[in-house]
Design a protein around this motif. Structure first.
Motif, PDB file in Angstrom:
ATOM      1  N   LEU A  88       0.849  -0.969   0.657  1.00 56.70           N
ATOM      2  CA  LEU A  88       0.268   0.395   0.208  1.00 56.70           C
ATOM      3  C   LEU A  88       1.324   1.493   0.020  1.00 56.70           C
ATOM      4  N   GLU A  89       2.196   1.103   0.849  1.00 57.93           N
ATOM      5  CA  GLU A  89       2.619   2.301   0.541  1.00 57.93           C
ATOM      6  C   GLU A  89       3.315   3.000  -0.648  1.00 57.93           C
ATOM      7  N   THR A  90       3.281   2.336  -1.985  1.00 58.34           N
ATOM      8  CA  THR A  90       3.457   2.662  -3.143  1.00 58.34           C
ATOM      9  C   THR A  90       2.592   2.859  -4.371  1.00 58.34           C
ATOM     10  N   ILE A  91       1.067   2.258  -3.851  1.00 58.33           N
ATOM     11  CA  ILE A  91       0.763   2.055  -4.613  1.00 58.33           C
ATOM     12  C   ILE A  91      -0.199   3.705  -5.606  1.00 58.33           C
ATOM     13  N   HIS A  92       0.307   4.523  -5.153  1.00 56.84           N
ATOM     14  CA  HIS A  92       0.130   5.945  -5.368  1.00 56.84           C
ATOM     15  C   HIS A  92       0.986   6.134  -6.761  1.00 56.84           C
ATOM     16  N   SER A  93       1.921   5.169  -6.497  1.00 56.94           N
ATOM     17  CA  SER A  93       2.215   5.279  -8.672  1.00 56.94           C
ATOM     18  C   SER A  93       1.923   4.502  -8.808  1.00 56.94           C
ATOM     19  N   HIS A  94       0.823   3.971  -8.686  1.00 54.29           N
ATOM     20  CA  HIS A  94       0.195   3.049 -10.140  1.00 54.29           C
ATOM     21  C   HIS A  94      -1.187   3.828 -10.240  1.00 54.29           C
ATOM     22  N   ILE A  95      -1.019   5.259  -9.558  1.00 53.10           N
ATOM     23  CA  ILE A  95      -2.088   5.920 -10.245  1.00 53.10           C
ATOM     24  C   ILE A  95      -2.011   6.626 -11.637  1.00 53.10           C
ATOM     25  N   PRO A  96      -2.574   7.899 -12.312  1.00 54.69           N
ATOM     26  CA  PRO A  96      -2.614   9.123 -12.924  1.00 54.69           C
ATOM     27  C   PRO A  96      -1.320   9.771 -11.491  1.00 54.69           C
ATOM     28  N   ASN A  97      -0.240  10.808 -12.293  1.00 54.41           N
ATOM     29  CA  ASN A  97      -0.157  12.009 -10.838  1.00 54.41           C
ATOM     30  C   ASN A  97      -1.202  12.909 -11.442  1.00 54.41           C
ATOM     31  N   GLU A  98      -1.878  13.302 -11.929  1.00 56.81           N
ATOM     32  CA  GLU A  98      -2.639  14.245 -11.388  1.00 56.81           C
ATOM     33  C   GLU A  98      -3.959  13.831 -10.663  1.00 56.81           C
ATOM     34  N   VAL A  99      -4.559  12.645 -10.930  1.00 58.77           N
ATOM     35  CA  VAL A  99      -5.490  12.822  -9.903  1.00 58.77           C
ATOM     36  C   VAL A  99      -4.694  12.149  -8.236  1.00 58.77           C
ATOM     37  N   TYR A 100      -3.953  11.497  -8.231  1.00 57.84           N
ATOM     38  CA  TYR A 100      -2.833  11.665  -6.938  1.00 57.84           C
ATOM     39  C   TYR A 100      -2.617  13.466  -6.047  1.00 57.84           C
ATOM     40  N   GLN A 101      -1.850  13.965  -7.285  1.00 63.32           N
ATOM     41  CA  GLN A 101      -2.217  15.452  -6.729  1.00 63.32           C
ATOM     42  C   GLN A 101      -3.583  15.700  -6.096  1.00 63.32           C
ATOM     43  N   GLN A 102      -4.462  16.038  -6.713  1.00 62.80           N
ATOM     44  CA  GLN A 102      -5.932  16.057  -6.400  1.00 62.80           C
ATOM     45  C   GLN A 102      -6.118  15.289  -5.373  1.00 62.80           C
ATOM     46  N   ILE A 103      -6.052  14.098  -4.937  1.00 65.31           N
ATOM     47  CA  ILE A 103      -5.902  13.647  -3.783  1.00 65.31           C
ATOM     48  C   ILE A 103      -5.288  13.910  -2.300  1.00 65.31           C
ATOM     49  N   LEU A 104      -3.922  14.442  -3.081  1.00 69.69           N
ATOM     50  CA  LEU A 104      -3.675  14.496  -1.909  1.00 69.69           C
ATOM     51  C   LEU A 104      -3.897  16.428  -1.448  1.00 69.69           C
ATOM     52  N   LYS A 105      -4.229  16.715  -1.961  1.00 68.84           N
ATOM     53  CA  LYS A 105      -4.841  18.038  -1.608  1.00 68.84           C
ATOM     54  C   LYS A 105      -6.059  18.446  -0.824  1.00 68.84           C
ATOM     55  N   ASP A 106      -6.779  17.370  -1.369  1.00 65.30           N
ATOM     56  CA  ASP A 106      -8.388  16.613  -0.735  1.00 65.30           C
ATOM     57  C   ASP A 106      -8.067  16.127   1.085  1.00 65.30           C
ATOM     58  N   VAL A 107      -6.706  15.247   0.615  1.00 63.41           N
ATOM     59  CA  VAL A 107      -6.595  14.311   1.577  1.00 63.41           C
ATOM     60  C   VAL A 107      -6.505  15.502   3.306  1.00 63.41           C
ATOM     61  N   ALA A 108      -5.341  16.471   2.328  1.00 61.80           N
ATOM     62  CA  ALA A 108      -5.337  17.922   3.466  1.00 61.80           C
ATOM     63  C   ALA A 108      -5.516  18.389   4.104  1.00 61.80           C
ATOM     64  N   ARG A 109      -6.529  18.480   3.350  1.00 61.99           N
ATOM     65  CA  ARG A 109      -7.822  19.097   3.787  1.00 61.99           C
ATOM     66  C   ARG A 109      -9.242  18.307   4.670  1.00 61.99           C
ATOM     67  N   SER A 110      -8.718  16.953   5.158  1.00 60.05           N
ATOM     68  CA  SER A 110      -9.875  15.974   5.391  1.00 60.05           C
ATOM     69  C   SER A 110      -9.855  16.170   7.031  1.00 60.05           C
ATOM     70  N   GLY A 111      -9.331  17.083   6.839  1.00 61.51           N
ATOM     71  CA  GLY A 111      -9.102  17.483   8.743  1.00 61.51           C
ATOM     72  C   GLY A 111     -10.287  17.511   9.435  1.00 61.51           C
ATOM     73  N   SER A 112     -11.571  18.232   8.884  1.00 61.66           N
ATOM     74  CA  SER A 112     -12.440  17.565  10.007  1.00 61.66           C
ATOM     75  C   SER A 112     -13.146  16.175  10.074  1.00 61.66           C
ATOM     76  N   HIS A 113     -12.505  15.915   9.667  1.00 60.02           N
ATOM     77  CA  HIS A 113     -12.587  14.091  10.386  1.00 60.02           C
ATOM     78  C   HIS A 113     -12.215  13.703  12.075  1.00 60.02           C
ATOM     79  N   ILE A 114     -10.795  14.173  11.781  1.00 59.93           N
ATOM     80  CA  ILE A 114     -10.022  13.398  12.930  1.00 59.93           C
ATOM     81  C   ILE A 114     -10.307  14.472  13.656  1.00 59.93           C
ATOM     82  N   SER A 115      -9.854  14.494  14.900  1.00 60.04           N
ATOM     83  CA  SER A 115     -10.622  14.947  16.363  1.00 60.04           C
ATOM     84  C   SER A 115      -9.639  16.272  16.535  1.00 60.04           C
TER      85      SER A 115
END
Lengths: 213, 450
Positions: free
Chosen positions: B151-178
């Motif tokens: 799983l650590e390297t799974i991101h290298s198998h998806i298109p980079n622009e999708v991965y970049q988008q995911i990183l942006k949104d994950v960084a903004r998923s803060g409201s899900h954690i306490s």
């Protein structure tokens, strides 16, 4: 049930205004559109805000030359796939703010694309402002780009986090829209020519007295 | 409130023989879901080069009369004393837990009855129970418990622009954690969330990432953990979210009009009001595409309960819930400044004190009363009207621009005409002068004659 609209709760006599303008914020994902709006609307910077899904609406009334100018601000999602939804909100926009992140080159390269979008969906009366959402970088390049984008009225560097120039963007837009609206009323026959690209520096636009309403 | 629709929908992108092998089902109940051809091709080519076993994917939506337990395994629901509780259980919750425990031991429990446990009051109550029953609701096999590596390297198998988008949104998923999570905890959560989504998107390249997917994934991660969450998210994506993950959002844009078609039936005056302020049903976009995870990220208890409900419901159910909520808030909406912006804003801002248990029952009843098939024609009609309007605006914008352009050109032409105009005026002066001189000469000569 009580009215929960937070805008209505802030100022109860919000119904009265002299001018009403609609402003749309566009730009790539993660360039800070929501932060810019949030900073302007409530004066705060939210680290933990989520991404925008679809469109968000907010509103603020500002006082310019003793006139109440009400700004309706539509904050849009940046992801390409939401374009089919956000397009509906360009309609009758008076001003468009295109936001890009100066530290991410790709967001700058998309500007041309966003301006195309504005050309396609808005009337030619619309005012366009480019906003650099992070400052401290030379802006020569953006100005160079503007030579090719005559619609762009102004380039402003901002920082929502440090509250730099955010209010100025909206005040400038509001006063410019108000000025043109008045001119248009005087010269009802459309004599007034909007000279795009021939704008003044923001700092030199001191004739209008800014006051937060 | 008994389970309804005995339909079985079958993913047409799976070869039919494959399906028949895996599930003995009544042929006449098959309802093939619409898929476009390109996806089928992609899927087929994908299948060949994927090393992961595809058998974990729920291939069909099962009939509600199917037995809930498969592989001869009856799950064990722990006793109340064993739960990790953040707050004490209410009496209703205790009662529901004993109902769940009592139902689950029945070896003949049907899938419909299991879904009903999730849908009915209080849902599955607790995350410890959800961890056991969500995979059952999604009919995941025991094989899905095998841990996935790499799983650590799974991101290298998806298109980079999708991965970049995911990183942006994950960084903004803060409201899900306490709020008081440490930086280490935040980093760990974000890393796992990224891996979770990348794994599913890699396994199913037909699924396109959309903003909001991160909210669903975060909820799944928080309940299931990373390893168990993988197949749960995969299954949810294939069964429910696939409609949001097409190439464009056009389908979602259209489906949102179910809200209008339903309001037309349950609250026509409210619909009229919404149409008068020129509102589109985009206010419900986030509710629909994230199962309220975008809005209620910080209200985990409610959010997880809603997931219990949606996991046991058909994919369009969120739209019925949105409709019921809008109708419930009618007075509030009528009292709002009647313009598009304010109305949109009010509808987007959900109060925290909505009586959800009642609304969920109403939504279910509404679904039974007007199932999607019965109103889909109206939905198409609303969408057609939207497209017409958009075309009209586009044409108007175009016309106004052309008009502007014409005026500008006119000005240029006028300024170049200055010289010919002057020449013309010279001519006039010359002619008049000649005539005057002629007249003068004539008068002089005629007087000279006398």
């Amino acid at each position: 049930m009580s009215n929960r609209d937070p805008d209505n709760l802030i100022s109860t006599n919000d119904e009265t205004f002299d001018y009403l303008f609609k402003i749309v914020l566009i730009g790539d994902c993660g360039t800070g559109k929501t932060c810019v709006v949030q900073r302007f609307r409530s004066g705060t910077f939210i680290e933990r805000h989520g991404n925008t899904i679809g469109v968000d609406f907010s509103m603020k009334t500002v006082l310019i030359d003793d006139k109440k100018v009400k700004l309706q601000i539509w904050d849009t999602a940046g992801q390409e796939r939401f374009r089919t939804i956000t397009q509906s909100y360009y309609r009758s926009a008076n001003g468009v703010v295109v936001v890009y992140d100066i530290t991410k080159r790709s967001t700058f390269l998309s500007l041309q694309h966003w301006v195309e979008e504005v050309r396609r969906y808005t009337s030619s009366h619309v005012l366009l402002i480019l906003v650099e959402s992070l400052r401290e970088v030379e802006k020569g390049e953006a100005e160079a780009l503007c030579q090719y984008l005559p619609e762009v009225l102004q380039v402003v560097e901002t920082s929502a986090k440090e509250n730099t120039n955010i209010d100025s963007v909206f005040f400038y837009l509001a006063s410019e829209l108000k000025r043109r609206h008045e001119n248009r009323q005087i010269n009802a026959n459309g004599d007034e020519v909007v000279r795009l690209g021939a704008s003044k520096k923001l700092s030199s636009c001191s004739s209008c007295s800014y006051k937060i309403f | 409130m008994e389970p309804k629709e005995d339909e079985i929908s079958l993913d047409s992108n799976i070869p039919e023989t494959y399906t028949e092998m895996s599930t003995p089902i009544e042929k006449d109940n098959l309802k093939v879901r619409r898929r476009n051809v390109i996806e089928t091709i992609n899927f087929a080519s994908k299948e060949e080069n994927t090393s992961d076993s595809e058998s974990n994917v729920p291939l069909v939506r099962m009939s509600d009369s199917t037995k809930a337990w498969y592989d001869d395994i009856i799950p064990e629901i722990p006793d109340i004393a064993e739960y990790s509780l953040s707050e004490p259980l209410t009496n209703r919750e205790r009662m529901k837990i004993s109902v769940i425990r009592g139902s689950v031991v029945n070896p003949n429990l049907t899938l419909g009855e299991l879904k009903l446990l999730g849908c009915s009051s209080e849902g599955l109550v607790n995350d410890d129970i959800r961890r056991i029953l969500w995979p059952k609701l999604l009919r995941l096999s025991e094989e899905s418990n095998f841990s996935v590596t790499g799983l650590e390297t799974i991101h290298s198998h998806i298109p980079n622009e999708v991965y970049q988008q995911i990183l942006k949104d994950v960084a903004r998923s803060g409201s899900h954690i306490s709020q008081d999570a440490t930086q280490h905890e935040i980093d760990h959560f974000q890393e796992q969330l990224t891996q979770l989504m990348c794994w599913v998107l890699h396994k199913h390249s037909v699924l396109n990432y959309y903003q909001g997917y991160n909210d669903i994934a975060a909820t799944v991660l928080l309940v299931m953990g990373l390893q168990n969450g993988l197949h749960v998210l995969e299954s949810i994506s294939l069964e429910f979210l696939e409609r949001f993950m097409e190439k464009t959002m056009e389908k979602v844009n259209q489906e949102l009009f179910y809200i209008f078609a339903l309001l037309e039936r349950v609250h026509p005056t409210l619909l009229e009001h919404l149409e008068n302020v020129e509102l589109f049903p985009h206010f419900a976009l986030a509710e629909y595409t994230t199962w309220y995870a975008h809005k209620y990220a910080e209200n985990r208890k409610l959010l997880h309960r809603l997931f219990d409900y949606f996991l046991g419901s058909p994919p369009l159910m969120p739209l019925y819930l949105s409709t019921v909520i809008v109708a419930y808030r009618a007075t509030e909406i009528f009292n709002t400044t009647p313009d598009m912006g304010h109305t949109h804003k009010v509808l987007c801002t959900l109060p925290d004190d909505l009586p959800f248990e009642t609304l969920l029952i109403e939504a279910k009843n509404l679904y039974r009363q007007y199932p999607p098939e019965s109103i889909s024609n109206d939905v198409t009609e609303y969408d057609r009207k939207r497209k017409c309007k958009e075309q009209e605006w586009k044409a108007k914008a175009e016309a106004s621009r052309q008009e502007r352009e014409k005026q500008r050109q006119l000005r240029i032409i006028q300024s170049t005409r200055r010289i010919p105009y002057r020449i013309r005026s010279y001519k006039t002066i010359t002619v008049v002068t000649i005539l005057a001189l002629g007249l003068y000469a004539f008068l002089r000569s005629s007087s000279g004659l006398n």
